[in-house]
Design a protein around this motif. Sequence first.
Motif, PDB file in Angstrom:
ATOM      1  N   ILE A 202       1.984  -3.138  -4.609  1.00  0.00           N
ATOM      2  CA  ILE A 202       2.059  -1.681  -4.828  1.00  0.00           C
ATOM      3  C   ILE A 202       1.630  -1.108  -5.842  1.00  0.00           C
ATOM      4  N   LEU A 203       0.994   0.008  -5.826  1.00  0.00           N
ATOM      5  CA  LEU A 203       0.506   0.946  -6.999  1.00  0.00           C
ATOM      6  C   LEU A 203       1.350   2.219  -6.799  1.00  0.00           C
ATOM      7  N   TRP A 204       1.956   2.719  -8.103  1.00  0.00           N
ATOM      8  CA  TRP A 204       2.663   3.711  -8.014  1.00  0.00           C
ATOM      9  C   TRP A 204       2.416   4.907  -9.061  1.00  0.00           C
ATOM     10  N   ASP A 205       2.554   6.053  -8.408  1.00  0.00           N
ATOM     11  CA  ASP A 205       2.141   7.403  -9.527  1.00  0.00           C
ATOM     12  C   ASP A 205       3.446   7.651 -10.287  1.00  0.00           C
ATOM     13  N   VAL A 206       3.239   7.363 -11.688  1.00  0.00           N
ATOM     14  CA  VAL A 206       4.379   7.484 -12.690  1.00  0.00           C
ATOM     15  C   VAL A 206       4.876   8.951 -12.576  1.00  0.00           C
ATOM     16  N   ARG A 207       3.993   9.884 -12.253  1.00  0.00           N
ATOM     17  CA  ARG A 207       4.410  11.235 -12.555  1.00  0.00           C
ATOM     18  C   ARG A 207       5.445  11.691 -11.152  1.00  0.00           C
ATOM     19  N   THR A 208       5.296  11.036 -10.214  1.00  0.00           N
ATOM     20  CA  THR A 208       6.045  11.542  -9.150  1.00  0.00           C
ATOM     21  C   THR A 208       6.997  10.166  -8.392  1.00  0.00           C
ATOM     22  N   GLY A 209       6.665   9.074  -8.926  1.00  0.00           N
ATOM     23  CA  GLY A 209       7.395   7.964  -8.299  1.00  0.00           C
ATOM     24  C   GLY A 209       7.040   7.581  -6.942  1.00  0.00           C
ATOM     25  N   GLN A 210       6.032   7.891  -6.407  1.00  0.00           N
ATOM     26  CA  GLN A 210       5.725   7.746  -5.232  1.00  0.00           C
ATOM     27  C   GLN A 210       4.514   6.601  -5.222  1.00  0.00           C
ATOM     28  N   ALA A 211       4.584   5.899  -3.943  1.00  0.00           N
ATOM     29  CA  ALA A 211       3.640   4.559  -3.785  1.00  0.00           C
ATOM     30  C   ALA A 211       2.354   5.524  -3.458  1.00  0.00           C
ATOM     31  N   GLN A 212       1.243   4.795  -4.147  1.00  0.00           N
ATOM     32  CA  GLN A 212      -0.118   5.364  -3.669  1.00  0.00           C
ATOM     33  C   GLN A 212      -1.067   4.245  -2.790  1.00  0.00           C
ATOM     34  N   HIS A 213      -0.640   3.086  -3.197  1.00  0.00           N
ATOM     35  CA  HIS A 213      -1.466   1.864  -2.410  1.00  0.00           C
ATOM     36  C   HIS A 213      -0.563   0.764  -2.316  1.00  0.00           C
ATOM     37  N   ARG A 214      -0.564   0.164  -1.147  1.00  0.00           N
ATOM     38  CA  ARG A 214      -0.055  -0.973  -0.636  1.00  0.00           C
ATOM     39  C   ARG A 214      -0.970  -2.064  -0.448  1.00  0.00           C
ATOM     40  N   MET A 215      -0.990  -3.045  -1.359  1.00  0.00           N
ATOM     41  CA  MET A 215      -2.188  -4.057  -0.750  1.00  0.00           C
ATOM     42  C   MET A 215      -1.510  -5.492  -0.523  1.00  0.00           C
ATOM     43  N   GLU A 216      -1.987  -5.938   0.711  1.00  0.00           N
ATOM     44  CA  GLU A 216      -1.444  -7.197   1.221  1.00  0.00           C
ATOM     45  C   GLU A 216      -2.339  -8.119   1.375  1.00  0.00           C
ATOM     46  N   GLY A 217      -2.265  -9.340   1.771  1.00  0.00           N
ATOM     47  CA  GLY A 217      -3.063 -10.486   1.755  1.00  0.00           C
ATOM     48  C   GLY A 217      -2.486 -11.789   1.540  1.00  0.00           C
TER      49      GLY A 217
END
Length: 413
Positions: A202-217
């Motif tokens: 998971i990639l997170w935005d440090v400014r908001t704490g929100q998850a931006q992308h969830r990569m699976e595989g």
Amino acid sequence: KRGGGQMASSTHKSAQQLANEMRVNAATKGVNDAMKKVAEAQKAVEEAKKKIEQIEREMAALQAKIAGKACPEGGVLAVFALNGGGRARLFDAVSGTERWAVDGQDMHAISGDGRFLASVGASKENWTLFDAATGVEWMAGARHDGTGECICTLKRETRSGIHRKFHEGCPVVAHTSVIRALAFSPSPQKMIASGGDDCAVILWDVRTGQAQHRMEGSSQAVTSVSFSARGTLLASGSASGSIRVWVAATGALLTTILAAHDDSVTSVRFSQSLDSLKLVSRGSDGEIKVWGVETGERLSRFLIMGHEFLEVSTDGVFIASAGWTDKLAVQLFNWEGGYKMHLTGHEAEVTSATFSPDGRTLASVSKDGTCMLWDVSRMASQMIDRYRTIHLGIPACAVAWGRDWVRDTQRRM
């Protein structure tokens, strides 16, 4: 006469008893005095050791100044110590003094500019962002609230000293299980990558704490994550032995290496050279391998059984590791596996090492409760000196190096 003899005999016994008591008292006093002197001697030895260590630090600093080098280049060292519940500690890399510590932390990463420290707490299901200047909690990353919804908490101190909290729904599902890996993107990027037992990155935005992308595989837990030097790419390794390279801006999959290792991938690191697209990985199968990032082609491999960690020098030339072959030393190799240097000094197993942002210094930590700083600016000539030893007091298992954001900000003012 019989009465006088008995009195004389009793007087003789009393005198004997008195003499014995005096001898016992004298012996006891002698023992106590001796123990007191031993304790004083031990205290003097400890004080002498401290003075010797101080002299060694001063001599190392003087030698560095004579050689025209910084001692070291500066910045902050984030050390994760083993004290039962785990402890994150931040040190000034120049003076070796501790700035602050936070208990109950299991792993951490430090931002390139040294402004934030990200750590995974005891629950291991979400991360927390700390202000590196003060150690105050800044933000808690998104986590599940038990109903499938995603909650993130933002904590910022106002002028009145009151913390404001914001709860927001996240557009991407957070981790549903334990987090195993954590990494900051390089400055000025403001992203955190995490990998966990839910097989997701998971990639997170440090400014908001929100998850931006969830990569699976991945079919098994994600065990390691690492950004490229520019922060445009993200590599992940898994317990299945596979490696994947992702585009950080979009979360798109770029390269997949399904059978990179026969066992779990324990570390993946990009070459930090901006002109090189190489990736180095270490597996619990004992192999270190070098890969072409875009093609997934294996460029080289070498077997070094049991190495506990893996780091790549800033110039992308050397690999630092340690393990079963010699647990007490940091070993430096080039990309082809050629042996270069053997750094000794720790008295117990070396657990982690990291290069300074400018690549001139290497920090290593050990279960002996020390952090050692090494001058590796002349590593290519196989000339390495030890700057100093920071005594942590408890065993350490991880170290990260970031810039000193506070000092850098003051210099710009």
